[in-house]
Design a protein around this motif. Structure first.
Motif, PDB file in Angstrom:
ATOM      1  N   ASN A 394     -15.637 -33.900 -87.495  1.00 41.87           N
ATOM      2  CA  ASN A 394     -16.846 -33.757 -88.287  1.00 41.87           C
ATOM      3  C   ASN A 394     -17.563 -35.088 -88.290  1.00 41.87           C
ATOM      4  N   SER A 395     -18.766 -35.098 -87.788  1.00 36.40           N
ATOM      5  CA  SER A 395     -19.488 -36.361 -87.634  1.00 36.40           C
ATOM      6  C   SER A 395     -20.972 -36.069 -87.552  1.00 36.40           C
ATOM      7  N   THR A 396     -21.771 -37.051 -87.886  1.00 33.92           N
ATOM      8  CA  THR A 396     -23.200 -36.906 -87.672  1.00 33.92           C
ATOM      9  C   THR A 396     -23.482 -36.950 -86.179  1.00 33.92           C
ATOM     10  N   ALA A 397     -24.636 -36.422 -85.790  1.00 32.86           N
ATOM     11  CA  ALA A 397     -24.994 -36.420 -84.367  1.00 32.86           C
ATOM     12  C   ALA A 397     -25.086 -37.836 -83.832  1.00 32.86           C
ATOM     13  N   ASP A 398     -25.663 -38.743 -84.629  1.00 35.67           N
ATOM     14  CA  ASP A 398     -25.794 -40.132 -84.190  1.00 35.67           C
ATOM     15  C   ASP A 398     -24.430 -40.774 -83.985  1.00 35.67           C
ATOM     16  N   ASP A 399     -23.528 -40.554 -84.948  1.00 39.85           N
ATOM     17  CA  ASP A 399     -22.192 -41.152 -84.828  1.00 39.85           C
ATOM     18  C   ASP A 399     -21.420 -40.555 -83.655  1.00 39.85           C
ATOM     19  N   TYR A 400     -21.580 -39.256 -83.431  1.00 43.54           N
ATOM     20  CA  TYR A 400     -20.893 -38.609 -82.312  1.00 43.54           C
ATOM     21  C   TYR A 400     -21.375 -39.196 -80.984  1.00 43.54           C
ATOM     22  N   TYR A 401     -22.677 -39.410 -80.881  1.00 42.15           N
ATOM     23  CA  TYR A 401     -23.231 -39.993 -79.652  1.00 42.15           C
ATOM     24  C   TYR A 401     -22.783 -41.439 -79.494  1.00 42.15           C
ATOM     25  N   ARG A 402     -22.776 -42.182 -80.594  1.00 43.53           N
ATOM     26  CA  ARG A 402     -22.293 -43.580 -80.523  1.00 43.53           C
ATOM     27  C   ARG A 402     -20.834 -43.626 -80.080  1.00 43.53           C
ATOM     28  N   ASN A 403     -20.061 -42.644 -80.524  1.00 43.46           N
ATOM     29  CA  ASN A 403     -18.658 -42.582 -80.115  1.00 43.46           C
ATOM     30  C   ASN A 403     -18.543 -42.345 -78.609  1.00 43.46           C
ATOM     31  N   ILE A 404     -19.412 -41.481 -78.064  1.00 46.07           N
ATOM     32  CA  ILE A 404     -19.432 -41.243 -76.609  1.00 46.07           C
ATOM     33  C   ILE A 404     -19.748 -42.548 -75.875  1.00 46.07           C
ATOM     34  N   ILE A 405     -20.788 -43.239 -76.346  1.00 44.44           N
ATOM     35  CA  ILE A 405     -21.193 -44.499 -75.705  1.00 44.44           C
ATOM     36  C   ILE A 405     -20.104 -45.552 -75.845  1.00 44.44           C
ATOM     37  N   GLY A 406     -19.489 -45.618 -77.035  1.00 48.18           N
ATOM     38  CA  GLY A 406     -18.436 -46.609 -77.252  1.00 48.18           C
ATOM     39  C   GLY A 406     -17.232 -46.386 -76.357  1.00 48.18           C
ATOM     40  N   GLN A 407     -16.798 -45.103 -76.247  1.00 48.22           N
ATOM     41  CA  GLN A 407     -15.649 -44.797 -75.389  1.00 48.22           C
ATOM     42  C   GLN A 407     -15.974 -45.059 -73.930  1.00 48.22           C
ATOM     43  N   LEU A 408     -17.217 -44.740 -73.543  1.00 42.06           N
ATOM     44  CA  LEU A 408     -17.654 -45.013 -72.171  1.00 42.06           C
ATOM     45  C   LEU A 408     -17.594 -46.508 -71.884  1.00 42.06           C
ATOM     46  N   GLY A 409     -18.049 -47.315 -72.844  1.00 42.43           N
ATOM     47  CA  GLY A 409     -18.011 -48.763 -72.657  1.00 42.43           C
ATOM     48  C   GLY A 409     -16.592 -49.289 -72.544  1.00 42.43           C
ATOM     49  N   ILE A 410     -15.685 -48.742 -73.375  1.00 46.31           N
ATOM     50  CA  ILE A 410     -14.278 -49.167 -73.325  1.00 46.31           C
ATOM     51  C   ILE A 410     -13.663 -48.821 -71.972  1.00 46.31           C
ATOM     52  N   ASP A 411     -13.894 -47.581 -71.518  1.00 44.63           N
ATOM     53  CA  ASP A 411     -13.338 -47.150 -70.233  1.00 44.63           C
ATOM     54  C   ASP A 411     -13.903 -47.989 -69.083  1.00 44.63           C
ATOM     55  N   SER A 412     -15.207 -48.257 -69.130  1.00 44.09           N
ATOM     56  CA  SER A 412     -15.838 -49.053 -68.075  1.00 44.09           C
ATOM     57  C   SER A 412     -15.298 -50.478 -68.070  1.00 44.09           C
ATOM     58  N   GLN A 413     -15.147 -51.043 -69.249  1.00 36.80           N
ATOM     59  CA  GLN A 413     -14.634 -52.407 -69.339  1.00 36.80           C
ATOM     60  C   GLN A 413     -13.200 -52.488 -68.826  1.00 36.80           C
ATOM     61  N   GLU A 414     -12.401 -51.470 -69.156  1.00 38.28           N
ATOM     62  CA  GLU A 414     -11.018 -51.452 -68.672  1.00 38.28           C
ATOM     63  C   GLU A 414     -10.977 -51.358 -67.147  1.00 38.28           C
ATOM     64  N   ALA A 415     -11.821 -50.478 -66.590  1.00 38.85           N
ATOM     65  CA  ALA A 415     -11.855 -50.318 -65.125  1.00 38.85           C
ATOM     66  C   ALA A 415     -12.279 -51.616 -64.453  1.00 38.85           C
ATOM     67  N   GLN A 416     -13.279 -52.287 -65.013  1.00 39.20           N
ATOM     68  CA  GLN A 416     -13.745 -53.551 -64.436  1.00 39.20           C
ATOM     69  C   GLN A 416     -12.672 -54.632 -64.549  1.00 39.20           C
ATOM     70  N   ARG A 417     -11.967 -54.632 -65.686  1.00 39.46           N
ATOM     71  CA  ARG A 417     -10.899 -55.635 -65.871  1.00 39.46           C
ATOM     72  C   ARG A 417      -9.760 -55.406 -64.884  1.00 39.46           C
ATOM     73  N   MET A 418      -9.353 -54.137 -64.722  1.00 40.11           N
ATOM     74  CA  MET A 418      -8.274 -53.829 -63.784  1.00 40.11           C
ATOM     75  C   MET A 418      -8.705 -54.115 -62.349  1.00 40.11           C
ATOM     76  N   GLN A 419      -9.963 -53.827 -62.036  1.00 39.45           N
ATOM     77  CA  GLN A 419     -10.484 -54.143 -60.699  1.00 39.45           C
ATOM     78  C   GLN A 419     -10.452 -55.644 -60.461  1.00 39.45           C
ATOM     79  N   SER A 420     -10.883 -56.407 -61.460  1.00 31.85           N
ATOM     80  CA  SER A 420     -10.886 -57.867 -61.325  1.00 31.85           C
ATOM     81  C   SER A 420      -9.474 -58.403 -61.161  1.00 31.85           C
ATOM     82  N   ASN A 421      -8.517 -57.865 -61.932  1.00 35.43           N
ATOM     83  CA  ASN A 421      -7.121 -58.312 -61.816  1.00 35.43           C
ATOM     84  C   ASN A 421      -6.580 -58.029 -60.421  1.00 35.43           C
ATOM     85  N   SER A 422      -6.876 -56.833 -59.895  1.00 32.18           N
ATOM     86  CA  SER A 422      -6.401 -56.479 -58.555  1.00 32.18           C
ATOM     87  C   SER A 422      -7.012 -57.386 -57.495  1.00 32.18           C
ATOM     88  N   GLU A 423      -8.291 -57.713 -57.657  1.00 33.02           N
ATOM     89  CA  GLU A 423      -8.956 -58.602 -56.698  1.00 33.02           C
ATOM     90  C   GLU A 423      -8.311 -59.981 -56.695  1.00 33.02           C
TER      91      GLU A 423
END
Length: 481
Positions: A394-423
């Motif tokens: 149960n969440s407001t539409a704004d908070d639900y969308y912010r959660n999507i953006i926040g999770q996307l940012g976390i996943d992207s940051q993790e992928a970039q960090r793992m890519q950098s470590n592998s490099e």
């Protein structure tokens, strides 16, 4: 006593050995910038000595090149290929997540959050001036902006998924092409090694192809066969290359997601554990518990956002009264939005034609209302702060969308960090491998001078023995002549 021509043979063998060493050095220098080239070294050994009759000694017979050695460590190859698969996987994930971040473009004045905020503000203004035609037109246009933004996001996500389908096919074709080339090199090597040839350059070509393959899929390379020099390559425990035979990898993307049962080598199902191909497949969409499909997950969340938002607005809107209802010309109440999913939602065409159908007023106890009543418009504006029943939360539409953006940012940051470590790890391993296998021009120049001097000395040895033989042949037995 040895042959009179023993010294000539010694010199000749020395010349041949040093010439081979010089040629090997020149080959190294010529390939100093060749990708995947492994420097070679001429290994020299003393030739078999001869025994001198009547004397308990053996006389040396010179030198010969035993073999041309590739200076390479198998352990570093295994380590680099192990990291290569991780780099390929995280590069693929990072690439897709970055594209989605660029699409959503948050925070900005062009993103969905800003557009929805302007939509709520439109209803807020309408609640203050419910009889204003301009305010009604603004609300309808703000609604159009929201639906167009949502449809654009949906279309763009679909396009990214279609692009991923093409990339998966391209990468699958690359795997099969590399496998075929490795099988061909296995065939060539397998015909040379049994005849005691050393196909070092073919080994290098095969290693380069295996390195490229290891970034696409998780490969396991068998030790070279001692008799033939051939290697087998397996992916997920299934042979991709067996000797000179290359099997075919297939990935079925026709259903819009990939069923792991439809990832096969030949007719055998294969489990991809890492590599760029798996990263692309997971981004495109893959069935299976615990597997996070990038695009389908975001599509599902965005569709939940869109339809929950649309249903919430429509529910309140259809409870209100529009100007036609207030004036008694019609009892019909229409939804503000139409559509069944994010792909086709739109503002009701009837409202776009006649903004008077916007239900800004709230029905009073008497069943009547007035054109100055803007309570329903205020109720719609208040949806911004109302917790809605999104799936699982149960969440407001704004908070639900912010959660999507926040999770996307976390996943992207993790992928970039793992890519950098592998490099970083790959660069370290590659540096160590180059220190063993790479060509050092300074070292090769020093070797060239060393072999040149040895060659000159062997030539001088031939000259000295030739002079001695000339004396024996042409100078002896001529006394008194």
């Amino acid at each position: 006593m040895t042959s009179t021509f023993h010294g000539i043979e010694l010199g000749k063998r020395g010349l041949a050995a040093q010439q081979t060493a010089l040629s090997t050095t020149g080959h190294n220098i010529a390939n100093a910038n060749t990708t995947g080239y492994t420097r070679q070294r001429a290994e020299m050994i003393a030739t078999k000595p001869v025994s001198i009759p009547g004397m308990q000694i053996q006389l040396g017979t010179g030198v010969e090149v035993d073999k041309l050695v590739r200076l390479r460590e198998d352990y570093l190859d295994v380590q680099l290929r192990g990291e290569n698969k991780s780099l390929g996987y995280w590069e693929a994930k990072s690439d897709t997540l970055t594209k989605v971040e660029e699409l959503l473009n948050e925070p900005s004045d062009d993103g969905l959050a800003y557009t929805m905020d302007e939509f709520w503000k439109g209803w807020e203004e309408l609640s203050k001036n419910p009889d204003s035609a301009a305010a009604r037109a603004v609300v309808s246009q703000k609604g159009v902006a929201v639906t167009e933004t949502l449809r654009h996001i949906s279309e763009s996500l679909n396009q990214i998924q279609d692009d991923l389908k093409l990339v998966i096919k391209t990468k699958t074709d690359s795997v099969n092409s590399l496998a075929a080339q490795i099988g061909n090199l296995n065939d060539q090597i397998g015909r040379l090694v049994p005849n005691e040839y050393q196909p070092n350059d073919l080994y290098d070509q095969r290693d380069v192809l295996i390195d490229q393959l290891s970034k696409l899929v998780d490969v396991k390379v068998s030790p070279p066969n001692k008799d033939t020099g051939v290697v087998d390559i397996s992916v997920g425990g299934v042979l991709l290359v067996s000797g000179k035979t290359a099997n075919t990898l297939t990935v079925d993307t026709s259903s819009g997601v990939v069923d792991p049962a439809n990832i096969k080598i030949g007719n055998t199902q294969v489990a991809l554990n890492s590599g760029e191909l798996l990263g692309r497949i997971e981004s495109f969409g893959i069935l299976g518990g615990g597997v996070k499909s990038t695009i389908p997950t975001i599509q599902e969340k965005m569709n939940n956002l869109a339809m929950t938002f649309v249903n919430a607005v429509n529910t309140v809107h259809e409870k209100g009264m529009n100007l036609d209802n207030i004036n008694g010309t019609s009892t019909n109440k229409v939804p503000f939005f139409i559509g069944t999913n994010m792909n086709d939602i739109a503002v009701n065409p009837d409202i776009l034609k006649s903004p008077s159908l916007i239900a800004a007023a709230k029905e009073e106890a008497s069943g009547q209302s007035s054109t100055g009543n803007g309570k329903n418009a205020q109720d719609i504006a208040n949806i911004k702060f109302t917790a809605l029943g999104f799936p699982g939360i149960n969440s407001t539409a704004d908070d639900y969308y912010r959660n999507i953006i926040g999770q996307l940012g976390i996943d992207s940051q993790e992928a970039q960090r793992m890519q950098s470590n592998s490099e970083v790890i790959i660069q370290q391993v590659e540096n160590r491998r180059q220190s063993v296998s790479g060509v050092s021009l300074d070292e090769e120049m020093a070797n060239m001078i060393k072999f040149q001097q040895a060659y000159n000395a062997s030539a001088r040895m031939v000259t000295v023995v030739d002079q001695c033989l000339d004396k024996i042949i042409n100078g002896m037995g001529r006394v008194g002549l």
